[in-house]
Design an enzyme around this catalytic site. Structure first.
Site, PDB file in Angstrom:
ATOM      1  N   ARG A 214       0.838  -1.207   0.000  1.00  0.00           N
ATOM      2  CA  ARG A 214       0.000   0.000   0.000  1.00  0.00           C
ATOM      3  C   ARG A 214       0.873   1.257   0.000  1.00  0.00           C
ATOM      4  O   ARG A 214       0.464   2.311  -0.438  1.00  0.00           O
ATOM      5  CB  ARG A 214      -0.942   0.017   1.212  1.00  0.00           C
TER       6      ARG A 214
ATOM      7  N   TYR B  54     -13.482  18.224 -16.809  1.00  0.00           N
ATOM      8  CA  TYR B  54     -14.043  16.874 -16.710  1.00  0.00           C
ATOM      9  C   TYR B  54     -15.077  16.785 -15.575  1.00  0.00           C
ATOM     10  O   TYR B  54     -14.801  17.204 -14.450  1.00  0.00           O
ATOM     11  CB  TYR B  54     -12.892  15.895 -16.455  1.00  0.00           C
TER      12      TYR B  54
ATOM     13  N   ASP C 105      -4.640  19.840 -15.721  1.00  0.00           N
ATOM     14  CA  ASP C 105      -4.992  18.496 -16.165  1.00  0.00           C
ATOM     15  C   ASP C 105      -4.612  18.419 -17.640  1.00  0.00           C
ATOM     16  O   ASP C 105      -5.267  19.010 -18.496  1.00  0.00           O
ATOM     17  CB  ASP C 105      -6.489  18.246 -15.959  1.00  0.00           C
TER      18      ASP C 105
ATOM     19  N   LYS D   5      -5.959   7.123 -20.037  1.00  0.00           N
ATOM     20  CA  LYS D   5      -6.117   7.558 -21.419  1.00  0.00           C
ATOM     21  C   LYS D   5      -4.844   7.301 -22.230  1.00  0.00           C
ATOM     22  O   LYS D   5      -4.557   6.166 -22.538  1.00  0.00           O
ATOM     23  CB  LYS D   5      -6.563   9.019 -21.438  1.00  0.00           C
TER      24      LYS D   5
HETATM   25  C1  LIG Z   1     -10.863  10.526 -17.859  1.00  0.00           C
HETATM   26  C2  LIG Z   1     -10.450  11.852 -17.350  1.00  0.00           C
HETATM   27  C3  LIG Z   1     -10.276  12.077 -15.982  1.00  0.00           C
HETATM   28  C4  LIG Z   1     -10.574  11.020 -14.943  1.00  0.00           C
HETATM   29  O1  LIG Z   1      -9.683   9.952 -15.049  1.00  0.00           O
HETATM   30  P1  LIG Z   1     -10.077   8.446 -14.593  1.00  0.00           P
HETATM   31  O2  LIG Z   1      -8.815   7.702 -14.879  1.00  0.00           O
HETATM   32  O3  LIG Z   1     -11.244   8.026 -15.424  1.00  0.00           O
HETATM   33  O4  LIG Z   1     -10.407   8.527 -13.145  1.00  0.00           O
HETATM   34  C5  LIG Z   1      -9.838  13.317 -15.563  1.00  0.00           C
HETATM   35  N1  LIG Z   1      -9.604  14.307 -16.454  1.00  0.00           N
HETATM   36  C6  LIG Z   1      -9.768  14.129 -17.770  1.00  0.00           C
HETATM   37  C7  LIG Z   1      -9.492  15.251 -18.698  1.00  0.00           C
HETATM   38  C8  LIG Z   1     -10.199  12.900 -18.273  1.00  0.00           C
HETATM   39  O5  LIG Z   1     -10.394  12.727 -19.581  1.00  0.00           O
END
Ligand SMILES: *Cc1c(COP(=O)(O)O)cnc(C)c1O
Length: 379
Positions: free
Chosen positions: A66, A115, A181, A206
């Site tokens: 962890r 998001y 982000d 992604k």
């Molecule tokens: C998908 C996404 C998230 C969240 O990520 P997860 O891995 O699904 O928790 C945050 N910001 C953006 C821009 C995203 O496309």
């Protein structure tokens, strides 16, 4: 490689060799380990108490998974090296965002229309702790020391870019932290640190993962002591990813450079064609993408062009509902960043979204094939 060489120039090599120094066995591909616990040193003289270890990096030595484990460390090492920072890995993009909020502990967060899940996290913080959320237009008026400016760019779902330099100057003048982000423009497309951003996050689900088969998130900092603090927090939130995800992620990072370059080049070409031929495509009403923006900052932030995601507005709701089923090479599904092209009638998953908007995530299929598929469906 000399220290003056840019990361961008060597991204492809770093992504393969960044974690060479962490190799534990002679295997060219490091094994996936599933152990939750690790042997303490056999030599009693080397054993140190927690107090004696206090000044060592939080992930130095491994005793319980962890806190830290080798497969996760390998992925963190590669991501840190390809972004020019220090990375902490999480079990999703949203848990990475939540970790950033726990770390900064702001009274106010100023965010763009980012998001929906990040806004969901902010709602939880508001419900439990009274954290206030505002748009970026309120920074000048309301931001104070210790607040957070959160800029998602390019933004989901349109792929439109926001000016980092502007928000860094404004945010820092108020004593606020600025985080980005950068999920929609992974390396080598964009480096938010060049603009003085304090913290960068990605949904590694992604592009870093790239194959729609793992859930992960990452926070990157330029400051090693911040990494240490965030690692320590993660030890308590328990948000470290599992071995399989971290192993798949490390494997995927090897090809990040070629995947992202191909996907972005195809998206830019397809966006150009669609926007220039909009009057020949009766179903198409509008195209959104950073490559169509004319502001000066866009080229500075995205020197290789826009990212692999763009959005289109079609003529009516019924067309938006039908269009995904008329495509052969695009799967109708949410998410993005994988090698396979996806399209999504975005109103299904994001209630804030226009009902005529379709989000397109370009994969690594042949660019001409993808364009033909879209053109036939929009004709
Ligand atoms: C998908 C996404 C998230 C969240 O990520 P997860 O891995 O699904 O928790 C945050 N910001 C953006 C821009 C995203 O496309």
């Amino acid at each position: 490689m000399s220290p003056t060489d840019s990361i961008e120039a060597h991204l492809a090599s770093i992504a393969i060799h960044g974690d060479d120094e962490l190799a534990r066995v002679p295997d060219v591909v490091q094994p996936i380990g599933v152990s939750t616990t690790f042997l303490y040193d056999k030599n009693p003289q080397n054993l140190k108490t927690a107090k004696e270890r206090a000044n060592q990096p939080a992930d130095s030595g491994q005793y319980y998974s962890r806190i830290s484990q080798p497969v996760v460390r390998n992925a963190e090492k590669v991501i840190g090296d390809i972004t020019g920072g220090h990375a902490v890995l999480f079990n999703s993009g949203l848990s990475a965002f939540l970790a950033a909020m726990l770390y900064f502990n702001p009274k106010r967060v100023f965010a763009n229309d980012c998001y929906f899940g990040c806004h969901g996290v902010l709602k939880l913080l508001k419900r439990n702790y009274g954290v206030e959320t505002y748009g970026l237009d309120k920074i000048e008026e309301l931001a104070e020391k210790g607040d957070v400016i959160h800029v998602e760019s390019p933004i989901n779902p349109t792929g439109v870019a926001f000016d980092f330099e502007k928000y860094v100057l404004l945010g820092h003048s108020k004593g606020a932290y600025v985080m980005v982000d950068s999920t929609f423009a992974p390396p080598p497309l964009q480096d938010p640190f060049k603009f003085g951003v304090d913290l960068v996050m990605h949904s590694a689900t992604k592009y870093f993962g790239g194959h729609s088969d793992l859930l992960a998130g990452v926070i990157i900092t330029k400051d090693e002591s911040v990494k240490k603090d965030i690692l320590q927090d993660r030890g308590y939130t328990g948000a470290i990813p599992g071995s399989l995800e971290a192993w798949l992620l490390t494997r995927s990072l090897r090809t990040l450079n070629m995947r992202v370059r191909t996907q972005a080049a195809s998206a830019n070409a397809i966006v150009k064609y669609l926007s220039e031929n909009i009057d020949k495509l009766p179903k198409l009403a509008k195209v959104y993408h950073s490559s169509l923006q004319t502001e000066e900052f866009v080229k500075k932030q995205l020197p290789l062009g826009g990212g692999p995601v763009f959005s289109i507005e079609v003529v009516d709701k019924e067309t938006a509902r039908q269009l995904p089923s008329r495509l052969k090479l695009f799967a109708h599904a949410t998410s993005l960043g994988g090698v396979e092209s996806l399209i999504e009638w975005r109103a299904i998953s994001d209630e804030r979204c226009s009902e005529t908007l379709l989000r397109v995530s370009i994969g690594v299929e042949d660019q001409e094939d993808l364009l033909q598929d879209l053109v036939q469906a929009l004709s």
